[in-house]
Write an enzyme that holds these catalytic residues in place. Structure first.
Site, PDB file in Angstrom:
ATOM      1  N   THR A   1       0.864  -1.186   0.000  1.00 35.24           N
ATOM      2  CA  THR A   1       0.000   0.000   0.000  1.00 35.24           C
ATOM      3  C   THR A   1       0.898   1.233   0.000  1.00 35.24           C
ATOM      4  OG1 THR A   1      -0.042   0.141   2.400  1.00 35.24           O
ATOM      5  CG2 THR A   1      -1.760  -1.186   1.371  1.00 35.24           C
TER       6      THR A   1
ATOM      7  N   GLU B   1      -5.746  -3.489  -1.345  1.00 31.33           N
ATOM      8  CA  GLU B   1      -6.245  -4.712  -0.714  1.00 31.33           C
ATOM      9  C   GLU B   1      -7.407  -5.335  -1.477  1.00 31.33           C
ATOM     10  OE1 GLU B   1      -5.557  -1.855   0.671  1.00 31.33           O
ATOM     11  OE2 GLU B   1      -4.806  -2.034   2.727  1.00 31.33           O
TER      12      GLU B   1
ATOM     13  N   LYS C   1     -14.061  16.271  13.222  1.00 23.43           N
ATOM     14  CA  LYS C   1     -15.025  16.106  14.305  1.00 23.43           C
ATOM     15  C   LYS C   1     -15.156  17.418  15.069  1.00 23.43           C
ATOM     16  CE  LYS C   1     -16.578  12.423  17.236  1.00 23.43           C
ATOM     17  NZ  LYS C   1     -16.279  11.204  17.942  1.00 23.43           N
TER      18      LYS C   1
ATOM     19  N   TRP D   1     -19.696  15.049  12.966  1.00 25.69           N
ATOM     20  CA  TRP D   1     -18.773  14.817  11.845  1.00 25.69           C
ATOM     21  C   TRP D   1     -19.011  15.779  10.678  1.00 25.69           C
ATOM     22  CZ3 TRP D   1     -14.983  11.926  13.268  1.00 25.69           C
ATOM     23  CH2 TRP D   1     -15.172  10.901  14.193  1.00 25.69           C
TER      24      TRP D   1
END
Ligand code: ADP
Length: 562
Positions: A192, A337, A447, A452
């Site tokens: 990754t 992935e 946040k 959010w």
């Protein structure tokens, strides 16, 4: 009771065999570093791949050995894509844009035995070899893709006793037969790009690679088929160029490999000259190409589809290409992935009755899970959330081409729970039709007083301004509100008349007042840092661009006369 069907395993060799047998005369075109074009065919790629298999064997490459590449998109890289797994070894494609210390880390972690490297990129390895930093590499092979002419530069140093790719292949005989092994055998390794910590190895198998290629060829996937002329802009060192080398071979599509020429002019020239019909890459590439197409005219009448993923495609991007060139931008989501194809946004039949705006909203989503991939979203207590298009939760996926563990990394693998699913770290809503819409990455959410704010939604809203080229929204720690959003804006042209008030007015159409950045937190910057794969580097933006004294200029509030 066992079924009574043949037990032929899903092996990468079968993909190449089909290309050679049925489409041996179809073209594979490579652009070299100096701009010259090399034309060959799937038949010839197959013949050379089988010579390379012999050469690899004669150099002692054993099943399971990791053979690394450090190279642009080219014919020789393509031959390695097949030859290495076809002898049971593992092709480890290293991202050439990673920082040096990460390259050293992953070579040592993977314990690569051989490295095939483009000549123009080889001097790094001469240094690393000299310093004894990558002791597992026993042999270097130089792929000479002809760098752009730069007579003033000294000849780059090459690693000691490096072999030449062509000298290796030339005397080798065509490999007899094809080794047969279990379809679960490892075929490829890709790390990754570490936007979320140390690079982690994802180890693909023959089975996952073949099934992913088939998924790519589904009409509701990437719809690769024999008639396409495909140009993967996405590099072959990043998640197997989204599987395109394998899916193109599987169906016998003409494949065009752009070498290092995947921006602006060289890309536009290649798309035009080769009559490319479909291409794929991250949004930045298409934003830059669009700008170039505004300055110079090309005949792109053959280009029907641009597959965009890796980061969110904006409304502007989709609309601009459709309106100005009749090109459909297809939005897709995935990660290393997930091989990477996870979701693709295509209109379902129900959309016939939808308004244009509703259709565009669906296309802006990351899309429907492709056949083979299942999705769910969980709240913070791991309870399933409803598919109502409004309840954001962490996105989990499963399927035959989704990783079940990281390579030699039990600590990172622990993050996979619950059993049988992969936690993506992305936050999404899913609507009743199954369209997944990413609202953020878990770590990028802002946040504010416990509520959010989606940075991705805010960025998309800001780039809708005609004077804005790109935007990034990140959190700034705040003593009163915990975190507040900071919006960094790059103008299309330095003189473009965009003010903080303009941006705020746009954002106010989609966001509640409490979610909006403060006027002094709209910052105009010259450019935004990108990661090795061309995505916004929010880690760097947070640490270097929103601190006091950073290079950004607070937006000028609109004066009454403006
Ligand atoms: P890394 O995880 O190291 O950044 P990847 O290239 O595997 O490397 O990135 C996968 C991530 O990229 C996804 O988890 C997601 O956050 C983001 N991504 C991929 N496609 C999209 C998309 N279409 N829209 C928004 N984000 C995307």
């Amino acid at each position: 009771m066992d079924g009574l069907m043949m037990r032929d395993g899903l092996l990468i060799g079968s993909i190449l065999r089909r290309a050679e047998t049925l489409f041996g005369s179809k073209e594979v075109v490579s652009r070299r570093g100096d701009g010259s074009i090399v034309r060959t065919t799937w038949g010839e790629v197959g013949r050379r791949t089988r010579k390379l298999m012999t050469a690899l064997k004669s150099m002692g490459v054993q099943p399971g050995d990791r053979v690394a590449t450090f190279a642009w998109n080219s014919q020789r890289h393509l031959e390695l894509y097949f030859a290495v797994p076809m002898i049971g070894a593992v092709l480890h494609t290293i991202n050439i844009r990673l920082p040096r210390e990460q390259i050293v880390y992953i070579i040592n972690h993977a314990q690569d035995r051989m490295l095939f490297v483009d000549k123009s990129l080889a001097c790094l390895f001469a240094e690393l070899q000299e310093a004894g930093s990558i002791p597992s590499i026993e042999r270097f092979v130089i792929i000479d893709e002809l760098a752009p002419p730069a007579p003033a530069l000294p000849r780059p140093a090459l690693p000691r006793s490096a072999l030449d790719y062509e000298a290796l292949i030339e005397p080798a005989s065509v490999f007899e037969g094809e080794p047969v092994f279990d379809e679960e055998t490892a075929s490829g390794l890709c790390y990754t790009s570490a936007t979320t910590g140390d690079p982690k190895g994802v180890l693909y198998s023959h089975r996952s690679t073949v099934l992913h290629a088939m998924g790519n060829c589904m009409v509701d996937g990437a719809a690769m088929c024999e008639r396409e002329i495909a140009l993967p802009v996405v590099p072959m060192f990043h998640v197997n160029a989204w599987g395109m080398p394998y899916s193109c071979a599987m169906v016998g599509a003409k494949l065009v490999l752009p070498g290092s020429g995947f921006v602006g002019q060289p890309l536009a020239e290649l798309l035009e000259a080769e009559k490319v019909t479909c291409t794929a890459g991250v949004p930045t590439v298409w934003t830059l190409l669009y700008q170039h197409l505004q300055e110079k005219t090309y005949d792109l009448s053959h280009l029907k589809t641009i597959l965009v993923g890796g980061a969110a495609a904006s409304r502007t991007l989709i609309e601009n290409y459709k309106r100005d060139f009749g090109i459909t931008v297809i939005h897709a989501w995935g990660m290393t992935e997930t091989s990477p194809m996870g979701t693709v946004s295509r209109l379902r039949s129900e959309s016939e009755g939808w308004s244009q705006e509703r259709k565009l909203e669906a296309l802006l989503c990351q899309g429907l899970p492709v056949p083979g991939v299942e999705v769910r979203i969980l709240d913070e207590h791991d309870r399933d959330l409803p598919w109502d298009g409004q309840s954001p939760g962490e996105l989990l996926v499963r399927g035959p081409w989704i990783a079940r563990e990281y390579y030699n990394n039990p600590a990172a693998t622990a993050a996979f729970q619950p059993e049988g699913w992969f936690r993506t770290g992305d936050v999404a809503v899913i609507d009743p039709f199954g369209y997944v819409r990413l609202t953020d990455r878990k770590k990028d959410l802002i946040k504010r007083k416990g509520e959010w704010i989606s940075s991705v939604d805010m960025e998309n809203a800001a780039v809708a301004h005609p004077g804005v080229l790109e935007a990034a929204v990140v959190a700034r720690p705040d003593a009163v509100c915990d975190e507040v959003p900071v919006c960094l804006v790059v103008k299309k042209e330095p003189q473009a008349s965009v003010t903080a008030d303009d941006i705020l007015a746009l954002l106010a159409q989609r966001f509640a007042k409490w979610q909006l950045p403060r006027p002094e937190d709209i910052l105009f910057v010259e450019s935004l840092p990108k990661t090795s794969v061309g995505k916004l580097d929010k880690k760097r933006i947070r640490s270097t661009m929103i601190q006091p004294g950073a290079a950004a200029v607070p937006g000028t509030p609109r004066t009454p006369s403006a």
